[in-house]
Write an enzyme that holds these catalytic residues in place. Structure first.
Site, short mmCIF file in Angstrom:
data_model
loop_
_atom_site.label_atom_id
_atom_site.label_comp_id
_atom_site.label_asym_id
_atom_site.label_seq_id
_atom_site.Cartn_x
_atom_site.Cartn_y
_atom_site.Cartn_z
N THR A 1 -33.48 -36.56 11.58
CA THR A 1 -34.34 -35.36 11.59
C THR A 1 -33.87 -34.29 12.57
O THR A 1 -33.27 -34.60 13.61
CB THR A 1 -35.77 -35.78 11.98
OG1 THR A 1 -36.53 -34.62 12.32
CG2 THR A 1 -35.79 -36.71 13.19
N GLU B 1 -35.71 -32.86 14.48
CA GLU B 1 -36.46 -33.07 15.73
C GLU B 1 -35.55 -33.67 16.81
O GLU B 1 -35.87 -33.59 17.99
CB GLU B 1 -37.66 -33.98 15.49
CG GLU B 1 -38.79 -33.34 14.70
CD GLU B 1 -39.53 -32.24 15.46
OE1 GLU B 1 -39.73 -32.38 16.67
OE2 GLU B 1 -39.88 -31.23 14.83
N TYR C 1 -41.76 -39.49 18.48
CA TYR C 1 -41.16 -39.55 17.14
C TYR C 1 -39.66 -39.29 17.22
O TYR C 1 -38.85 -40.05 16.69
CB TYR C 1 -41.84 -38.50 16.23
CG TYR C 1 -41.13 -38.23 14.93
CD1 TYR C 1 -41.20 -39.13 13.87
CD2 TYR C 1 -40.38 -37.06 14.74
CE1 TYR C 1 -40.56 -38.88 12.66
CE2 TYR C 1 -39.74 -36.79 13.54
CZ TYR C 1 -39.82 -37.70 12.50
OH TYR C 1 -39.18 -37.45 11.31
N LYS D 1 -36.50 -41.75 16.47
CA LYS D 1 -35.50 -41.39 15.46
C LYS D 1 -34.10 -41.29 16.07
O LYS D 1 -33.10 -41.46 15.37
CB LYS D 1 -35.89 -40.06 14.80
CG LYS D 1 -37.03 -40.18 13.78
CD LYS D 1 -36.53 -40.72 12.45
CE LYS D 1 -37.60 -40.70 11.38
NZ LYS D 1 -37.12 -41.17 10.07
P1 NDP Z 1 -44.04 -39.02 4.53
O1 NDP Z 1 -44.90 -39.12 5.74
O2 NDP Z 1 -44.52 -38.22 3.36
O3 NDP Z 1 -43.71 -40.49 4.00
C1 NDP Z 1 -43.46 -41.55 4.88
C2 NDP Z 1 -43.36 -42.81 4.08
O4 NDP Z 1 -43.14 -43.90 4.98
C3 NDP Z 1 -44.63 -43.17 3.29
O5 NDP Z 1 -44.26 -43.78 2.08
C4 NDP Z 1 -45.31 -44.17 4.19
O6 NDP Z 1 -46.18 -45.05 3.51
C5 NDP Z 1 -44.08 -44.93 4.69
N1 NDP Z 1 -44.35 -45.72 5.89
C6 NDP Z 1 -45.02 -45.36 6.99
N2 NDP Z 1 -45.07 -46.37 7.88
C7 NDP Z 1 -44.41 -47.41 7.29
C8 NDP Z 1 -44.16 -48.74 7.68
N3 NDP Z 1 -44.61 -49.23 8.84
N4 NDP Z 1 -43.46 -49.52 6.85
C9 NDP Z 1 -43.02 -49.05 5.65
N5 NDP Z 1 -43.24 -47.80 5.22
C10 NDP Z 1 -43.94 -46.99 6.04
O7 NDP Z 1 -42.61 -38.47 5.02
P2 NDP Z 1 -41.52 -37.61 4.22
O8 NDP Z 1 -41.41 -38.12 2.84
O9 NDP Z 1 -41.80 -36.17 4.47
O10 NDP Z 1 -40.22 -37.94 5.05
C11 NDP Z 1 -39.35 -39.02 4.67
C12 NDP Z 1 -38.51 -39.43 5.86
O11 NDP Z 1 -37.73 -38.33 6.31
C13 NDP Z 1 -39.29 -39.90 7.08
O12 NDP Z 1 -38.55 -40.92 7.70
C14 NDP Z 1 -39.36 -38.67 7.96
O13 NDP Z 1 -39.53 -39.03 9.31
C15 NDP Z 1 -38.00 -38.06 7.68
N6 NDP Z 1 -37.90 -36.63 7.84
C16 NDP Z 1 -38.78 -35.81 7.20
C17 NDP Z 1 -38.67 -34.44 7.32
C18 NDP Z 1 -39.59 -33.52 6.59
O14 NDP Z 1 -39.59 -32.33 6.91
N7 NDP Z 1 -40.34 -33.99 5.59
C19 NDP Z 1 -37.61 -33.84 8.16
C20 NDP Z 1 -36.67 -34.81 8.68
C21 NDP Z 1 -36.84 -36.15 8.54
P3 NDP Z 1 -47.72 -44.63 3.19
O15 NDP Z 1 -47.65 -43.73 1.97
O16 NDP Z 1 -48.36 -45.94 2.93
O17 NDP Z 1 -48.23 -43.91 4.39
P1 GDP Z 2 -42.79 -30.84 12.74
O1 GDP Z 2 -41.81 -29.72 12.89
O2 GDP Z 2 -42.17 -32.08 12.20
O3 GDP Z 2 -43.59 -31.09 13.95
O4 GDP Z 2 -43.76 -30.39 11.53
P2 GDP Z 2 -45.26 -29.84 11.53
O5 GDP Z 2 -45.47 -29.21 10.19
O6 GDP Z 2 -46.22 -30.90 11.93
O7 GDP Z 2 -45.29 -28.72 12.66
C1 GDP Z 2 -44.43 -27.59 12.61
C2 GDP Z 2 -44.80 -26.64 13.74
O8 GDP Z 2 -46.08 -26.06 13.46
C3 GDP Z 2 -44.94 -27.30 15.12
O9 GDP Z 2 -44.29 -26.49 16.06
C4 GDP Z 2 -46.43 -27.32 15.37
O10 GDP Z 2 -46.78 -27.24 16.74
C5 GDP Z 2 -46.86 -26.05 14.63
N1 GDP Z 2 -48.27 -26.04 14.26
C6 GDP Z 2 -49.14 -25.04 14.50
N2 GDP Z 2 -50.36 -25.36 14.07
C7 GDP Z 2 -50.28 -26.60 13.54
C8 GDP Z 2 -51.25 -27.46 12.93
O11 GDP Z 2 -52.42 -27.15 12.82
N3 GDP Z 2 -50.79 -28.66 12.47
C9 GDP Z 2 -49.46 -29.02 12.57
N4 GDP Z 2 -49.07 -30.19 12.06
N5 GDP Z 2 -48.54 -28.24 13.18
C10 GDP Z 2 -48.94 -27.03 13.65
#
Ligand code: NDP
Ligand code: GDP
Length: 370
Positions: free
Chosen positions: A132, A134, A156, A160
Site C-alpha cells: 500500500t 500508506e 496498519y 503492511k
Molecule cells: P476491503 O476492506 O474491501 O477487503 C478486505 C478483505 O479482507 C475482505 O474480504 C475481508 O473480509 C478480508 N479480511 C479481513 N480480515 C481478514 C482475516 N482476518 N482473514 C481473512 N480475510 C480477512 O479491502 P480492499 O479490497 O479495498 O483492499 C484489498 C487489499 O489491498 C487489502 O489488503 C488492503 O489493505 C490493500 N490495499 C487497498 C487499497 C485501497 O485503496 N483499496 C490501497 C492499497 C492497499 P470481510 O468481507 O469478511 O470483512
Molecule cells: P486511507 O488513505 O487508506 O486512510 O483512506 P481513507 O479513505 O480512510 O482516508 C483518506 C483520507 O481522508 C485520510 O487522510 C483521512 O484522514 C481523510 N478523511 C477525512 N474525513 C474522513 C472520514 O470521515 N472518514 C475517513 N475514512 N477518512 C476521512
C-alpha cells in the site's frame, strides 16, 4: 485451467479481481470468513451453485490469523497464483485494533508465504502481496515510486511494512515468485462504506434525495491519489504474468484533496458548495442547486468537520509515480478521477432511490452512522 486463490475475496478488490480472473478462464478459489450474517454480497452475482459439478468459483472458510487453516486450503487447492488481498484494511480502525491488524496484515502474509514453502510449492505458486501507498506515510513533498524509502504512519502501515519486506525476503531467500503491488488508494461503487470517498458519495446521494441533512468528515485537507479499483486489479494480474518477480507502484500520478472530492461529488447532483471557516469549525454550504431531481436548499450547511475522524498521526499527501508499471507492465488506467466520481455517484444514487421509494410509501429507512 489455471487456479487462483484469493484471500479477501469478499472485499472490494477481491470482487473485481474475481470477475477478471473468471473472464480469463481461471478456476477461482476464495477464502471467506465465517460471520453471523452473509458477507458475500460483492461476489454473489458470480457465485455458482456449489452442488453443480463444474463450478468455477469456490469458497473456503478461513482466516489469515489461522496458520493450519491456510496450509490446509493451499494444500487442497494447489494454486498457480495466490492474491493475498485479505486484511484489516482501515487506517483509522488500525489505531483501535493495532495487535489484530499486525496479526492479519503482517503475520498473515508470512503465513501464506510459509505455507507455500512448507508445501513444496515454491516453483509452482506465484504470490501477489497487496502492499500500500500508506507505506510512504511520512514521505512528503514529491511523488512516491518503487525506490522511495518508507515511513509508515499507522499501525496498519507498520503491519503492511512487515508484509512488504517478508515478501521481498521470501523472494530473495527461497527464489519464490512473490511480488508486491504498492497500490495507491483505489475506490469504486464497491468501496467499503467507511472509507472517505464512499462515505462522501453515499452521503451526497442521500442528501440530494432528501434522506439525510449533512455529512460529518475529518481532515478535508488531506490529499490522495485516487484511482478506480477495476483498473487496479488488472495491474495485480499483470504483475504475476511477468517473467521476473518484481514490485510495482500502481497510481494515477494525480493528487486531489478530500474537500475537492466533496465538491466534485456534489457537482454530480447539480449542487455547488462554498467552504468557510477553518479546522473543526469549517463548514460546506450550498451556494447553488440546479438539478430539480436533487433539490437542496440554498444556504444549507451540508458538510461539517468532526474531530472524531482525525487520526493520531495523519498522512497528509499521497502521490504515486506509476512510470514503471506503465512502461514495464504496459498498464494504463481507463478511469480518471471525474469518471470515478461519476461511477460512484451514479451507483449510490441508484442505491438510495430504492430507500427514497420506501420512505415515500411510508416505510422506515435506515440511518447510517459510524
Ligand atoms: P476491503 O476492506 O474491501 O477487503 C478486505 C478483505 O479482507 C475482505 O474480504 C475481508 O473480509 C478480508 N479480511 C479481513 N480480515 C481478514 C482475516 N482476518 N482473514 C481473512 N480475510 C480477512 O479491502 P480492499 O479490497 O479495498 O483492499 C484489498 C487489499 O489491498 C487489502 O489488503 C488492503 O489493505 C490493500 N490495499 C487497498 C487499497 C485501497 O485503496 N483499496 C490501497 C492499497 C492497499 P470481510 O468481507 O469478511 O470483512
Ligand atoms: P486511507 O488513505 O487508506 O486512510 O483512506 P481513507 O479513505 O480512510 O482516508 C483518506 C483520507 O481522508 C485520510 O487522510 C483521512 O484522514 C481523510 N478523511 C477525512 N474525513 C474522513 C472520514 O470521515 N472518514 C475517513 N475514512 N477518512 C476521512
Amino acid at each position: 485451467m489455471k487456479k487462483a486463490l484469493v484471500t479477501g475475496i469478499t472485499g472490494q478488490d477481491g470482487a473485481y479481481l474475481t470477475a477478471l480472473l473468471l473472464e480469463k478462464g481461471y478456476e477461482v478459489h476464495g477464502i471467506k470468513r465465517r460471520s453471523s450474517l452473509f458477507n458475500t454480497q460483492r461476489i454473489d452475482h458470480m457465485y455458482e451453485d456449489p452442488h453443480d459439478k463444474k463450478v468455477h468459483l469456490k469458497l473456503h472458510y478461513g482466516d489469515l490469523s489461522d496458520s493450519t487453516n491456510i496450509i490446509r486450503i493451499i494444500q487442497e487447492v494447489q494454486p498457480d497464483e495466490i492474491y493475498n488481498l485479505g486484511a484489516m484494511s482501515h487506517v483509522r480502525v488500525s489505531f483501535d485494533e493495532p495487535e489484530y491488524t499486525a496479526q492479519v496484515d503482517g503475520i498473515g502474509t508470512l503465513r501464506i508465504l510459509e505455507a507455500v514453502r512448507l508445501l513444496g510449492l515454491t516453483e509452482k505458486t506465484r504470490i501477489y502481496q497487496a502492499s500500500t501507498s500508506e507505506l510512504y506515510g511520512g514521505v512528503q513533498g514529491h511523488a512516491q515510486s518503487e525506490t522511495t524509502p518508507f515511513y509508515p504512519r499507522s499501525p496498519y502501515a507498520v503491519a503492511k511494512l512487515y508484509g512488504y519486506w517478508i515478501t521481498v525476503n521470501y523472494r530473495e531467500a527461497y527464489n519464490m515468485f512473490a511480488c508486491n503491488g504498492i497500490l495507491f488508494n483505489h475506490e469504486s461503487p464497491l468501496r467499503g462504506e467507511t472509507f472517505v470517498t464512499r462515505k462522501i458519495t453515499r452521503a451526497v446521494a442521500r442528501i440530494g434525495l432528501g434522506l439525510q441533512d449533512k455529512v460529518y468528515l475529518g481532515n478535508l485537507d488531506s490529499l490522495r491519489d485516487w484511482g478506480h479499483a477495476k483498473d487496479y486489479v488488472e495491474a495485480m494480474y499483470l504483475i504475476l504474468q511477468q517473467d521476473k518477480p518484481e514490485d510495482f507502484v500502481i497510481a494515477t500520478g494525480v493528487t486531489t484533496s478530500v474537500r475537492d472530492f466533496v465538491r466534485m461529488s456534489f457537482a454530480e447532483i447539480g449542487v455547488e458548495l462554498n467552504f468557510t471557516g477553518e479546522g473543526v469549525s469549517e463548514v460546506g454550504t450550498v451556494v447553488s442547486s440546479t438539478n430539480p431531481d436533487f433539490p437542496v436548499e440554498i444556504g444549507k450547511a451540508v458538510v461539517s468537520v468532526d474531530p472524531r475522524y482525525f487520526r493520531p498521526t495523519e498522512v497528509d499527501l499521497l502521490l504515486g509515480d506509476p512510470t514503471k508499471a506503465m512502461t514495464q507492465l504496459n498498464w494504463k488506467p481507463k478511469y480518471d478521477l471525474p469518471a470515478l466520481v461519476k461511477d460512484m455517484m451514479t451507483c449510490d444514487i441508484d442505491l438510495f432511490r430504492r430507500d427514497q421509494l420506501l420512505a415515500n410509501s411510508g416505510h422506515q429507512v435506515l440511518n447510517y452512522f459510524e
